[in-house]
Design a protein around this motif. Structure first.
Motif, PDB file in Angstrom:
ATOM      1  N   SER A  10       3.370  31.274 -21.563  1.00  0.00           N
ATOM      2  CA  SER A  10       4.900  31.444 -21.603  1.00  0.00           C
ATOM      3  C   SER A  10       5.173  30.092 -21.883  1.00  0.00           C
ATOM      4  O   SER A  10       5.037  29.108 -21.134  1.00  0.00           O
ATOM      5  N   PRO A  11       6.228  29.735 -22.905  1.00  0.00           N
ATOM      6  CA  PRO A  11       6.501  28.747 -23.286  1.00  0.00           C
ATOM      7  C   PRO A  11       7.391  27.992 -22.249  1.00  0.00           C
ATOM      8  O   PRO A  11       7.406  26.853 -21.709  1.00  0.00           O
ATOM      9  N   MET A  12       8.249  28.883 -21.632  1.00  0.00           N
ATOM     10  CA  MET A  12       9.081  28.681 -20.631  1.00  0.00           C
ATOM     11  C   MET A  12       8.517  28.215 -19.148  1.00  0.00           C
ATOM     12  O   MET A  12       8.831  27.520 -18.397  1.00  0.00           O
ATOM     13  N   GLY A  48      14.797  39.682 -15.481  1.00  0.00           N
ATOM     14  CA  GLY A  48      13.677  39.993 -15.615  1.00  0.00           C
ATOM     15  C   GLY A  48      13.005  39.210 -16.320  1.00  0.00           C
ATOM     16  O   GLY A  48      11.613  39.608 -17.043  1.00  0.00           O
ATOM     17  N   LYS A  49      13.214  38.067 -16.568  1.00  0.00           N
ATOM     18  CA  LYS A  49      12.526  37.013 -17.351  1.00  0.00           C
ATOM     19  C   LYS A  49      11.454  36.058 -16.619  1.00  0.00           C
ATOM     20  O   LYS A  49      11.935  35.790 -15.432  1.00  0.00           O
ATOM     21  N   ILE A  50      10.408  35.552 -17.294  1.00  0.00           N
ATOM     22  CA  ILE A  50       9.677  34.587 -16.853  1.00  0.00           C
ATOM     23  C   ILE A  50      10.099  33.131 -17.346  1.00  0.00           C
ATOM     24  O   ILE A  50      10.414  33.140 -18.374  1.00  0.00           O
ATOM     25  N   PRO A  51       9.928  32.025 -16.562  1.00  0.00           N
ATOM     26  CA  PRO A  51       9.282  32.020 -15.157  1.00  0.00           C
ATOM     27  C   PRO A  51      10.480  32.139 -13.985  1.00  0.00           C
ATOM     28  O   PRO A  51      11.613  32.068 -14.473  1.00  0.00           O
ATOM     29  N   ALA A  52      10.052  32.295 -12.947  1.00  0.00           N
ATOM     30  CA  ALA A  52      10.785  32.512 -11.630  1.00  0.00           C
ATOM     31  C   ALA A  52      10.170  31.778 -10.634  1.00  0.00           C
ATOM     32  O   ALA A  52       8.950  31.300 -10.710  1.00  0.00           O
ATOM     33  N   ASP A  62      14.872  31.143 -14.568  1.00  0.00           N
ATOM     34  CA  ASP A  62      15.424  30.223 -15.601  1.00  0.00           C
ATOM     35  C   ASP A  62      14.393  28.720 -15.642  1.00  0.00           C
ATOM     36  O   ASP A  62      14.914  28.008 -14.405  1.00  0.00           O
ATOM     37  N   SER A  63      13.607  28.501 -16.566  1.00  0.00           N
ATOM     38  CA  SER A  63      13.137  27.157 -16.624  1.00  0.00           C
ATOM     39  C   SER A  63      13.959  26.138 -16.534  1.00  0.00           C
ATOM     40  O   SER A  63      13.421  25.111 -15.484  1.00  0.00           O
ATOM     41  N   THR A  64      15.062  25.927 -16.948  1.00  0.00           N
ATOM     42  CA  THR A  64      16.080  24.857 -16.747  1.00  0.00           C
ATOM     43  C   THR A  64      16.414  24.670 -15.481  1.00  0.00           C
ATOM     44  O   THR A  64      16.362  23.459 -14.968  1.00  0.00           O
ATOM     45  N   ALA A  97      15.683  23.231 -27.476  1.00  0.00           N
ATOM     46  CA  ALA A  97      14.720  23.850 -27.397  1.00  0.00           C
ATOM     47  C   ALA A  97      14.492  25.261 -26.753  1.00  0.00           C
ATOM     48  O   ALA A  97      14.010  26.269 -27.360  1.00  0.00           O
ATOM     49  N   ASP A  98      15.533  25.502 -25.740  1.00  0.00           N
ATOM     50  CA  ASP A  98      15.311  26.886 -25.071  1.00  0.00           C
ATOM     51  C   ASP A  98      16.120  27.980 -26.031  1.00  0.00           C
ATOM     52  O   ASP A  98      15.738  28.951 -26.006  1.00  0.00           O
ATOM     53  N   THR A  99      17.120  27.599 -26.579  1.00  0.00           N
ATOM     54  CA  THR A  99      18.086  28.489 -27.090  1.00  0.00           C
ATOM     55  C   THR A  99      17.800  28.683 -28.751  1.00  0.00           C
ATOM     56  O   THR A  99      17.919  29.718 -29.286  1.00  0.00           O
TER      57      THR A  99
HETATM   58  N1  LIG Z   1      16.242  30.925 -20.653  1.00  0.00           N
HETATM   59  C1  LIG Z   1      15.256  31.451 -19.767  1.00  0.00           C
HETATM   60  C2  LIG Z   1      14.293  32.217 -20.852  1.00  0.00           C
HETATM   61  C3  LIG Z   1      13.057  33.002 -20.335  1.00  0.00           C
HETATM   62  C4  LIG Z   1      12.441  33.871 -21.601  1.00  0.00           C
HETATM   63  O1  LIG Z   1      13.079  34.210 -22.334  1.00  0.00           O
HETATM   64  N2  LIG Z   1      11.218  34.328 -20.999  1.00  0.00           N
HETATM   65  C5  LIG Z   1      10.477  35.194 -22.023  1.00  0.00           C
HETATM   66  C6  LIG Z   1       8.780  34.651 -21.832  1.00  0.00           C
HETATM   67  S1  LIG Z   1       8.864  33.110 -22.623  1.00  0.00           S
HETATM   68  C7  LIG Z   1      10.519  36.399 -21.235  1.00  0.00           C
HETATM   69  O2  LIG Z   1      10.571  36.615 -19.926  1.00  0.00           O
HETATM   70  N3  LIG Z   1      10.672  37.640 -21.874  1.00  0.00           N
HETATM   71  C8  LIG Z   1      10.630  38.880 -21.471  1.00  0.00           C
HETATM   72  C9  LIG Z   1      11.809  39.425 -21.420  1.00  0.00           C
HETATM   73  O3  LIG Z   1      12.931  38.976 -21.957  1.00  0.00           O
HETATM   74  O4  LIG Z   1      11.853  40.687 -20.910  1.00  0.00           O
HETATM   75  C10 LIG Z   1      14.155  30.292 -19.414  1.00  0.00           C
HETATM   76  O5  LIG Z   1      14.295  29.052 -19.938  1.00  0.00           O
HETATM   77  O6  LIG Z   1      13.477  30.627 -18.277  1.00  0.00           O
END
Ligand SMILES: N[C@@H](CCC(=O)N[C@@H](CS)C(=O)NCC(=O)O)C(=O)O
Length: 213
Positions: A10-12, A48-52, A62-64, A97-99
């Protein structure tokens, strides 16, 4: 032990992994993918996104936000430049980069690599569309922004570099490389950053995971 929820490709999540390595922070990784989230994952990551991240004091998403917390909590080996103006510029590059880069470059990785991992075919028309329309404005912008030598803010790799390069790593995994005739400064920067030990380590760990090493 502190926990990073996510997977290294995962890039984040990779943004946080490289920051942890540069700062010398111990952690364990709890493998969570976008396709395989535990039932209670929303308690840890409300979107529900990674990373946590979880340690004895906090649970963060949120990675930031995670990287800023790591910087505040472990200020040694700072990953930001000194001075308000440069720090703001670094944060802007990370935001860009993130958005902007995540959806544009990430979609190509998703189609060609992530879908293969879940036995789905790539939509090559989407990949071509992104290559032709989404990448050129980003590459043109970076060509004007990046330095001819070293990293964004001098001799040390910092968070702004990590935030950019994490997307180029996944782009390379998807078989796409920056054309040095069109974008000489960007191509040289990507090659330089790929050689940094913390970045080359992540690339070779990914390649092991893909069975390429
Ligand atoms: N702004 C968030 C973005 C995180 C994100 O979009 N992660 C993706 C994987 S790289 C994810 O979890 N996608 C699954 C989903 O949106 O359900 C961050 O920087 O952590």
């Amino acid at each position: 032990m502190s926990k990073l929820y996510g997977v290294p490709v995962s890039p984040m999540a990779r943004k946080v992994l490289v920051s942890l390595e540069l700062k010398g922070i111990n952690y364990e990784i709890v493998p969570v993918t976008p396709f395989n989230k535990p039932d209670d994952f929303l308690n840890i990551s409300p979107l529900g996104k990674i990373p946590a991240w979880q340690d004895q004091d906090v649970t963060l998403a949120d990675s930031t936000v995670i990287c800023e917390y790591l910087e505040d909590r472990y200020p040694d080996h700072s990953l930001y430049p000194p001075g308000a103006a440069d720090k703001a510029k670094a944060r802007w590059i990370e935001e860009y980069a993130d958005t902007i880069m995540l959806p544009a470059l990430g979609s190509i990785f998703f189609e060609r690599v992530a879908k293969k991992m879940i036995n789905q075919p790539a939509d090559e028309s989407k990949v071509q569309d992104h290559l032709e329309k989404k990448l050129p404005p980003i590459f043109n912008y970076l060509e004007t922004l990046l330095p001819d030598a070293d990293f964004l803010f001098g001799a040390d790799l910092q968070l702004a570099d990590i935030a950019l390069i994490t997307h180029f790593i996944n782009l390379a995994h998807a078989g796409v490389h920056v054309d040095s005739t069109l974008y000489p400064t960007l191509a040289a920067y990507v090659e330089r950053v790929f050689q940094h030990p913390a970045i080359s380590h992540r690339i070779s760990e990914d390649q092991k995971m893909f069975g390429l090493k």
